[in-house]
Design a protein around this motif. Structure first.
Motif, PDB file in Angstrom:
ATOM      1  N   ILE A   1      -0.810  -2.818   7.016  1.00 37.36           N
ATOM      2  CA  ILE A   1      -0.696  -4.112   6.329  1.00 37.36           C
ATOM      3  C   ILE A   1      -0.073  -3.918   4.949  1.00 37.36           C
TER       4      ILE A   1
ATOM      5  N   ASP B   1     -17.814  -4.874  -4.889  1.00 35.73           N
ATOM      6  CA  ASP B   1     -16.701  -3.917  -4.981  1.00 35.73           C
ATOM      7  C   ASP B   1     -16.953  -2.964  -6.138  1.00 35.73           C
TER       8      ASP B   1
ATOM      9  N   ASN C   1     -15.831  -3.680   4.577  1.00 30.22           N
ATOM     10  CA  ASN C   1     -14.394  -3.506   4.357  1.00 30.22           C
ATOM     11  C   ASN C   1     -14.075  -2.407   3.339  1.00 30.22           C
TER      12      ASN C   1
ATOM     13  N   TYR D   1      -9.189  10.123   6.860  1.00 32.72           N
ATOM     14  CA  TYR D   1      -9.203   8.660   6.981  1.00 32.72           C
ATOM     15  C   TYR D   1      -9.269   8.229   8.449  1.00 32.72           C
TER      16      TYR D   1
ATOM     17  N   THR E   1      -2.457  -3.624  -2.889  1.00 31.74           N
ATOM     18  CA  THR E   1      -2.840  -2.241  -3.190  1.00 31.74           C
ATOM     19  C   THR E   1      -2.013  -1.259  -2.340  1.00 31.74           C
TER      20      THR E   1
HETATM   21  N1  LIG Z   1      -3.877  -1.693   4.397  1.00 33.93           N
HETATM   22  C1  LIG Z   1      -3.749  -1.288   5.661  1.00 33.93           C
HETATM   23  O1  LIG Z   1      -2.654  -1.102   6.154  1.00 33.93           O
HETATM   24  C2  LIG Z   1      -4.976  -1.098   6.501  1.00 33.93           C
HETATM   25  C3  LIG Z   1      -4.801  -0.857   7.876  1.00 33.93           C
HETATM   26  C4  LIG Z   1      -5.934  -0.678   8.668  1.00 33.93           C
HETATM   27  C5  LIG Z   1      -7.186  -0.745   8.110  1.00 33.93           C
HETATM   28  N2  LIG Z   1      -7.319  -0.974   6.773  1.00 33.93           N
HETATM   29  C6  LIG Z   1      -8.678  -1.060   6.247  1.00 33.93           C
HETATM   30  O2  LIG Z   1      -8.851  -2.325   5.655  1.00 33.93           O
HETATM   31  C7  LIG Z   1      -9.745  -2.212   4.531  1.00 33.93           C
HETATM   32  C8  LIG Z   1      -9.052  -2.729   3.290  1.00 33.93           C
HETATM   33  O3  LIG Z   1      -7.829  -2.054   3.142  1.00 33.93           O
HETATM   34  P1  LIG Z   1      -6.958  -2.115   1.810  1.00 33.93           P
HETATM   35  O4  LIG Z   1      -5.573  -1.831   2.191  1.00 33.93           O
HETATM   36  O5  LIG Z   1      -7.277  -3.334   1.038  1.00 33.93           O
HETATM   37  O6  LIG Z   1      -7.564  -0.803   1.104  1.00 33.93           O
HETATM   38  P2  LIG Z   1      -7.767  -0.472  -0.424  1.00 33.93           P
HETATM   39  O7  LIG Z   1      -7.934   1.007  -0.507  1.00 33.93           O
HETATM   40  O8  LIG Z   1      -6.699  -1.079  -1.218  1.00 33.93           O
HETATM   41  O9  LIG Z   1      -9.076  -1.279  -0.774  1.00 33.93           O
HETATM   42  C9  LIG Z   1     -10.345  -0.932  -0.443  1.00 33.93           C
HETATM   43  C10 LIG Z   1     -11.323  -1.755  -1.261  1.00 33.93           C
HETATM   44  O10 LIG Z   1     -12.529  -1.012  -1.290  1.00 33.93           O
HETATM   45  C11 LIG Z   1     -12.962  -0.882  -2.639  1.00 33.93           C
HETATM   46  N3  LIG Z   1     -13.710   0.377  -2.765  1.00 33.93           N
HETATM   47  C12 LIG Z   1     -13.208   1.631  -2.728  1.00 33.93           C
HETATM   48  N4  LIG Z   1     -14.190   2.529  -2.904  1.00 33.93           N
HETATM   49  C13 LIG Z   1     -15.338   1.823  -3.037  1.00 33.93           C
HETATM   50  C14 LIG Z   1     -16.699   2.177  -3.251  1.00 33.93           C
HETATM   51  N5  LIG Z   1     -17.083   3.463  -3.372  1.00 33.93           N
HETATM   52  N6  LIG Z   1     -17.629   1.190  -3.349  1.00 33.93           N
HETATM   53  C15 LIG Z   1     -17.268  -0.115  -3.244  1.00 33.93           C
HETATM   54  N7  LIG Z   1     -15.996  -0.516  -3.057  1.00 33.93           N
HETATM   55  C16 LIG Z   1     -15.041   0.447  -2.946  1.00 33.93           C
HETATM   56  C17 LIG Z   1     -11.685  -0.913  -3.463  1.00 33.93           C
HETATM   57  O11 LIG Z   1     -11.930  -1.234  -4.820  1.00 33.93           O
HETATM   58  C18 LIG Z   1     -10.893  -1.970  -2.724  1.00 33.93           C
HETATM   59  O12 LIG Z   1     -11.254  -3.260  -3.142  1.00 33.93           O
HETATM   60  C19 LIG Z   1     -10.132  -0.749   4.471  1.00 33.93           C
HETATM   61  O13 LIG Z   1     -11.325  -0.551   5.205  1.00 33.93           O
HETATM   62  C20 LIG Z   1      -8.984  -0.065   5.157  1.00 33.93           C
HETATM   63  O14 LIG Z   1      -9.363   1.173   5.673  1.00 33.93           O
HETATM   64  C21 LIG Z   1      -6.251  -1.151   5.956  1.00 33.93           C
END
Ligand SMILES: NC(=O)c1ccc[n+]([C@@H]2O[C@H](COP(=O)([O-])OP(=O)(O)OC[C@H]3O[C@@H](n4cnc5c(N)ncnc54)[C@H](O)[C@@H]3O)[C@@H](O)[C@H]2O)c1
Length: 259
Positions: free
Chosen positions: A196, A42, A95, A163, A200
């Protein structure tokens, strides 16, 4: 043969990008709980989470590396460190993404630098991980690649254009890649969560305000969703239970979209 019961990932090694916080934190914990050794990768520091997992499952179960998934040198280094530490890579969870920090806005208000950043992390990052991890899987003629997409490209969610576009690309990337890697026994699937309420995500007041109630109403199961709702599907795709499944997108959203 599918192996049922706890410890379905015993003897396996997984990399979870973005595995230190948000939903990824739960993925790291769930894979370790099923017996996998997990590399938390991460841009945020994963040390505290690694210590917590080590306390529960043993120090040999976990490691963490801070890296930027959009930087090829950093990806190469992460993969080399994972092989050095654990000796193999069986599961890759793509992810990491720019998501919860984005403020929704109209289609013509996205700065092109931000557009490029979303694509660089969400799309190029997933590609770079595959580019450097898949050769190890090819050598061993087995592996599971799980690309985290989203329900958003199915719905065409407005006000999050770069996105949603990036996650549409991940669905296409999954389909095409599955056809290249199938001959080596490597499964490539995507997991598409609905909205979800992660730690964060809850920090982004605009998301919560714009998404929470309409999304809940759009579901067959009319309730909020939490990271825990995704873990069964993740472990299924990572384990031998899904050995004849590839090129698919598993939508886990309480029945908001019909895939
Ligand atoms: N939360 C939702 O409602 C939701 C819904 C559908 C899909 N998603 C997907 O699920 C995944 C996780 O979602 P989330 O809500 O935890 O998102 P988030 O934005 O909170 O977390 C993303 C993670 O990626 C890491 N990250 C960001 N940029 C980075 C980089 N350049 N290099 C390495 N790591 C990096 C962040 O530190 C974090 O741990 C994502 O792919 C998101 O698109 C989330």
């Amino acid at each position: 043969m599918a192996r049922l019961g706890p410890g379905r990932l015993a003897g396996k090694t997984a990399i979870v990008t973005g595995g230190a916080r948000g939903i990824g934190r739960h993925y790291s914990q769930a894979l370790a709980a099923e017996g996998a050794r997990v590399m938390i990768a991460d841009i945020a520091d994963g040390k505290t989470l690694a210590e917590e997992i080590a306390g529960r499952h043993g120090a040999e179960a976990i490691a963490s590396v801070k890296f930027d998934v959009s930087d090829e040198k950093a990806v190469k280094n992460l993969v080399a460190q994972t092989i050095e530490h654990f000796g193999q890579i069986d599961v890759l969870v793509n992810n990491a993404a720019v998501y919860s920090t984005l403020t929704p806005r109209s289609f013509n208000e996205w700065d092109t630098d931000l557009w490029d950043k979303v694509m660089a992390v969400n799309v190029r990052g997933s590609y770079l991980m595959v580019r450097h991890v898949a050769p190890h899987m090819v050598e061993r003629r087995s592996g599971k690649i799980i690309n985290i997409a989203s329900g958003a490209p199915y719905k065409g969610v407005p006000r999050m254009l770069p996105y949603v576009t990036s996650k549409g690309a991940i669905l296409a990337f999954t389909r095409a890649l599955s056809r290249e890697l199938g001959q080596y026994g490597i499964a490539v699937n995507s997991l598409s969560p609905g909205y979800i309420l992660s730690d964060t995500g809850l920090q982004n007041a605009t998301h919560v305000e714009e998404e929470r109630v309409p999304v809940r109403n759009s579901r067959a199961f009319k309730r909020d969703a939490y990271p825990e709702d995704l873990l069964g599907a993740l472990v299924f795709l990572a384990s031998s239970d899904s050995d004849f499944v590839t090129g698919q997108s598993l939508v886990v959203d309480g029945g908001a979209v019909n895939n």
